[in-house]
Design a protein around this motif. Structure first.
Motif, PDB file in Angstrom:
ATOM      1  N   ASP A  38       0.820  -1.212   0.000  1.00  0.00           N
ATOM      2  CA  ASP A  38       0.000   0.000   0.000  1.00  0.00           C
ATOM      3  C   ASP A  38       0.855   1.263   0.000  1.00  0.00           C
ATOM      4  O   ASP A  38       1.806   1.399   0.781  1.00  0.00           O
ATOM      5  CB  ASP A  38      -0.919  -0.005   1.231  1.00  0.00           C
ATOM      6  CG  ASP A  38      -1.895   1.157   1.225  1.00  0.00           C
ATOM      7  OD1 ASP A  38      -2.469   1.435   0.156  1.00  0.00           O
ATOM      8  OD2 ASP A  38      -2.065   1.794   2.282  1.00  0.00           O
ATOM      9  N   ASN A  39       0.518   2.156  -0.936  1.00  0.00           N
ATOM     10  CA  ASN A  39       1.163   3.460  -1.068  1.00  0.00           C
ATOM     11  C   ASN A  39       2.598   3.375  -1.590  1.00  0.00           C
ATOM     12  O   ASN A  39       3.300   4.380  -1.655  1.00  0.00           O
ATOM     13  CB  ASN A  39       1.151   4.225   0.266  1.00  0.00           C
ATOM     14  CG  ASN A  39       1.320   5.723   0.071  1.00  0.00           C
ATOM     15  OD1 ASN A  39       0.815   6.295  -0.896  1.00  0.00           O
ATOM     16  ND2 ASN A  39       2.051   6.364   0.972  1.00  0.00           N
ATOM     17  N   GLU A  40       3.020   2.164  -1.978  1.00  0.00           N
ATOM     18  CA  GLU A  40       4.366   2.006  -2.531  1.00  0.00           C
ATOM     19  C   GLU A  40       4.315   1.642  -4.014  1.00  0.00           C
ATOM     20  O   GLU A  40       5.032   2.220  -4.830  1.00  0.00           O
ATOM     21  CB  GLU A  40       5.142   0.938  -1.760  1.00  0.00           C
ATOM     22  CG  GLU A  40       6.577   0.788  -2.221  1.00  0.00           C
ATOM     23  CD  GLU A  40       7.384  -0.145  -1.336  1.00  0.00           C
ATOM     24  OE1 GLU A  40       8.080  -1.022  -1.888  1.00  0.00           O
ATOM     25  OE2 GLU A  40       7.314  -0.003  -0.098  1.00  0.00           O
ATOM     26  N   TYR A  69      -2.479   0.857  -4.239  1.00  0.00           N
ATOM     27  CA  TYR A  69      -3.258   1.153  -3.036  1.00  0.00           C
ATOM     28  C   TYR A  69      -4.150  -0.035  -2.684  1.00  0.00           C
ATOM     29  O   TYR A  69      -4.766  -0.641  -3.563  1.00  0.00           O
ATOM     30  CB  TYR A  69      -4.129   2.393  -3.235  1.00  0.00           C
ATOM     31  CG  TYR A  69      -3.342   3.663  -3.449  1.00  0.00           C
ATOM     32  CD1 TYR A  69      -2.586   4.217  -2.420  1.00  0.00           C
ATOM     33  CD2 TYR A  69      -3.350   4.302  -4.688  1.00  0.00           C
ATOM     34  CE1 TYR A  69      -1.849   5.383  -2.616  1.00  0.00           C
ATOM     35  CE2 TYR A  69      -2.625   5.470  -4.899  1.00  0.00           C
ATOM     36  CZ  TYR A  69      -1.869   6.003  -3.856  1.00  0.00           C
ATOM     37  OH  TYR A  69      -1.139   7.155  -4.060  1.00  0.00           O
ATOM     38  N   VAL A 108     -10.090   7.209  -2.037  1.00  0.00           N
ATOM     39  CA  VAL A 108      -9.083   6.821  -3.025  1.00  0.00           C
ATOM     40  C   VAL A 108      -9.358   7.488  -4.372  1.00  0.00           C
ATOM     41  O   VAL A 108      -8.422   7.767  -5.136  1.00  0.00           O
ATOM     42  CB  VAL A 108      -8.994   5.282  -3.158  1.00  0.00           C
ATOM     43  CG1 VAL A 108     -10.070   4.719  -4.087  1.00  0.00           C
ATOM     44  CG2 VAL A 108      -7.612   4.858  -3.638  1.00  0.00           C
ATOM     45  N   LEU A 122      -7.794  10.769  -3.868  1.00  0.00           N
ATOM     46  CA  LEU A 122      -6.337  10.611  -3.818  1.00  0.00           C
ATOM     47  C   LEU A 122      -5.752  10.422  -5.214  1.00  0.00           C
ATOM     48  O   LEU A 122      -4.758  11.060  -5.581  1.00  0.00           O
ATOM     49  CB  LEU A 122      -5.987   9.411  -2.931  1.00  0.00           C
ATOM     50  CG  LEU A 122      -4.509   9.033  -2.810  1.00  0.00           C
ATOM     51  CD1 LEU A 122      -3.721  10.160  -2.152  1.00  0.00           C
ATOM     52  CD2 LEU A 122      -4.358   7.745  -2.009  1.00  0.00           C
ATOM     53  N   THR A 123      -6.360   9.553  -6.002  1.00  0.00           N
ATOM     54  CA  THR A 123      -5.824   9.272  -7.341  1.00  0.00           C
ATOM     55  C   THR A 123      -6.057  10.428  -8.311  1.00  0.00           C
ATOM     56  O   THR A 123      -5.321  10.576  -9.291  1.00  0.00           O
ATOM     57  CB  THR A 123      -6.458   7.989  -7.920  1.00  0.00           C
ATOM     58  OG1 THR A 123      -7.890   8.090  -7.860  1.00  0.00           O
ATOM     59  CG2 THR A 123      -6.011   6.765  -7.128  1.00  0.00           C
ATOM     60  N   ILE A 175      -3.200  13.172  -7.242  1.00  0.00           N
ATOM     61  CA  ILE A 175      -1.841  12.682  -7.028  1.00  0.00           C
ATOM     62  C   ILE A 175      -0.831  13.512  -7.828  1.00  0.00           C
ATOM     63  O   ILE A 175      -1.107  13.936  -8.957  1.00  0.00           O
ATOM     64  CB  ILE A 175      -1.754  11.187  -7.424  1.00  0.00           C
ATOM     65  CG1 ILE A 175      -0.425  10.580  -6.975  1.00  0.00           C
ATOM     66  CG2 ILE A 175      -1.971  10.994  -8.913  1.00  0.00           C
ATOM     67  CD1 ILE A 175      -0.374   9.068  -7.147  1.00  0.00           C
ATOM     68  N   LYS A 219       4.729  11.454  -7.320  1.00  0.00           N
ATOM     69  CA  LYS A 219       4.227  10.288  -6.595  1.00  0.00           C
ATOM     70  C   LYS A 219       3.724   9.229  -7.562  1.00  0.00           C
ATOM     71  O   LYS A 219       3.961   8.027  -7.365  1.00  0.00           O
ATOM     72  CB  LYS A 219       3.100  10.708  -5.640  1.00  0.00           C
ATOM     73  CG  LYS A 219       2.483   9.550  -4.850  1.00  0.00           C
ATOM     74  CD  LYS A 219       3.510   8.849  -3.961  1.00  0.00           C
ATOM     75  CE  LYS A 219       2.876   7.736  -3.152  1.00  0.00           C
ATOM     76  NZ  LYS A 219       3.865   7.002  -2.325  1.00  0.00           N
ATOM     77  N   TYR A 220       3.055   9.662  -8.623  1.00  0.00           N
ATOM     78  CA  TYR A 220       2.550   8.686  -9.589  1.00  0.00           C
ATOM     79  C   TYR A 220       3.706   7.941 -10.264  1.00  0.00           C
ATOM     80  O   TYR A 220       3.646   6.720 -10.443  1.00  0.00           O
ATOM     81  CB  TYR A 220       1.681   9.353 -10.654  1.00  0.00           C
ATOM     82  CG  TYR A 220       1.107   8.341 -11.625  1.00  0.00           C
ATOM     83  CD1 TYR A 220      -0.034   7.613 -11.297  1.00  0.00           C
ATOM     84  CD2 TYR A 220       1.739   8.070 -12.838  1.00  0.00           C
ATOM     85  CE1 TYR A 220      -0.545   6.655 -12.159  1.00  0.00           C
ATOM     86  CE2 TYR A 220       1.243   7.113 -13.707  1.00  0.00           C
ATOM     87  CZ  TYR A 220       0.101   6.406 -13.360  1.00  0.00           C
ATOM     88  OH  TYR A 220      -0.384   5.444 -14.207  1.00  0.00           O
ATOM     89  N   LEU A 271       4.941   5.281  -7.905  1.00  0.00           N
ATOM     90  CA  LEU A 271       4.048   4.118  -7.874  1.00  0.00           C
ATOM     91  C   LEU A 271       4.213   3.274  -9.135  1.00  0.00           C
ATOM     92  O   LEU A 271       4.286   2.043  -9.075  1.00  0.00           O
ATOM     93  CB  LEU A 271       2.589   4.570  -7.767  1.00  0.00           C
ATOM     94  CG  LEU A 271       2.102   5.186  -6.458  1.00  0.00           C
ATOM     95  CD1 LEU A 271       0.661   5.673  -6.618  1.00  0.00           C
ATOM     96  CD2 LEU A 271       2.184   4.182  -5.313  1.00  0.00           C
TER      97      LEU A 271
END
Length: 344
Positions: free
Chosen positions: A282-284, A287, A299, A302-303, A306, A310-311, A314
């Protein structure tokens, strides 16, 4: 050279021509290595109802008998989907070749459906030389004693296809069977409460809940494109055109679509299942959520907000972490397992 029979009741059927495709991919890959020393016997489960179920297993049994008579020197029978397919492997050992080694791959529903396994389910397991579970948490759900020295975790293996570049960009994609387990209809309905932007969603797969699905699309405030059943190349194309993909199962033992999405660098938003926790941190590299209104809306927000940094993180992590689930990696481990079991 080892002679191997792959035995499975998971096969393609009308409306879902890619059912059990991962078993066929394993077979084709191993056959290219072992030439004619490996055979595949699968059942195509067309039709519904108890009478048809009896008929299809009777036909499957007849095919198995013919195969056994024609080739009665198999060293290994590898059963995909334990019960009731294991019955055929045990018959072969008892009446044809008592030295044959039996390997079983548990795929999920052959565990989840048997919270109180019947006597035959439990009894026949004593004939199994080695069991494979497609995720490490799946073994925790089986209700029969498992020898820790005679089981392993090994995914089904994803056959990677280079995606084509498309013009459309989707916020989310979902590829899978549209049924009670994979809650894409419920997701669409909940997403109607998210009005900060109009989401662009693409969905592909075999639809069981047609009436409910059609109604959900018609009432959605978001842009939803349904493609029906698509081939494997199109699967990778769709994932490559998506910012995120969805895996919203109640039960998921592995989740091949998770792997396929991550292989092209598309992070997955998934519910907390055995399959998602096997692949997603999760979050790495994606999600993991619980399926409820609050977390889905969170979520979505969040998406949608983002950062590019960060994207990219991921996406990179998703692609890197999924490589160990490639078909080529799985086949190498499977070949080593076959050697080890034969030498016991």
């Amino acid at each position: 050279m080892k002679k191997i029979l792959i035995l499975t009741n998971m096969g393609p059927f009308t409306g879902n021509e890619y059912s059990g495709q991962f078993v066929i991919d394993q077979y084709n890959s191993m056959r290219s290595i072992n030439n004619n020393s490996i055979e595949l016997l699968l059942m195509s489960p067309n039709g519904n109802g108890p009478l048809f179920s009896i008929c299809k297993y009777f036909i499957f049994l007849c095919k198995f008998i013919v195969t056994s008579i024609r080739r009665h020197t198999f060293d290994i029978i590898h059963v995909h989907y334990y019960y009731p397919t294991i019955i055929l492997a045990v018959i072969y050992r008892l009446f044809v070749n008592r030295h044959v080694k039996i390997i079983v791959t548990f795929h999920g529903s052959d565990v989840y459906k048997y919270k109180h396994p019947p006597f035959l389910y439990r009894y026949l397991f004593k004939f199994v030389n080695h069991s494979i579970f497609v995720s490490k948490h799946l073994v925790d759900n089986i209700k029969i004693p498992i020898d820790k020295n005679k089981h392993s975790t090994l995914s089904v293996g994803a056959k990677y296809l280079e995606p084509n570049i498309g013009d459309d960009i989707f916020d989310f994609s979902f590829i899978g069977t549209i049924d009670d387990n994979k809650k894409i209809i419920e997701f669409i309905n909940i997403a109607n409460n998210y009005n900060k932007k109009q989401l662009n969603i693409v969905i592909a797969g075999y639809c069981i809940r047609e009436k409910e699905f059609k109604k959900a699309i018609e009432e959605s405030i978001h842009k939803i494109k349904f493609l029906g059943t698509v081939n494997k190349q199109k699967v990778f194309d769709i994932f490559n055109q998506s910012r995120f993909s969805l895996n919203l199962s109640t039960y998921e033992s592995f989740g091949l679509s998770i792997t396929e999405s991550m292989l092209v660098g598309t992070p997955v938003v998934a519910t907390n299942t055995d399959g998602s926790t096997e692949q997603i941190i999760d979050n790495e590299n994606g999600y993991i959520i619980n399926f409820n209104d609050r977390e889905i809306l969170q979520v979505l927000d969040l998406t949608s907000t983002i950062t590019n940094e960060k994207y990219s993180e991921l996406s990179y992590n998703a692609k890197k972490s999924s490589e160990k689930f490639l078909l080529s990696e799985v086949i190498e481990q499977l070949e080593n397992l076959y050697d080890g079991v034969c030498n016991e």
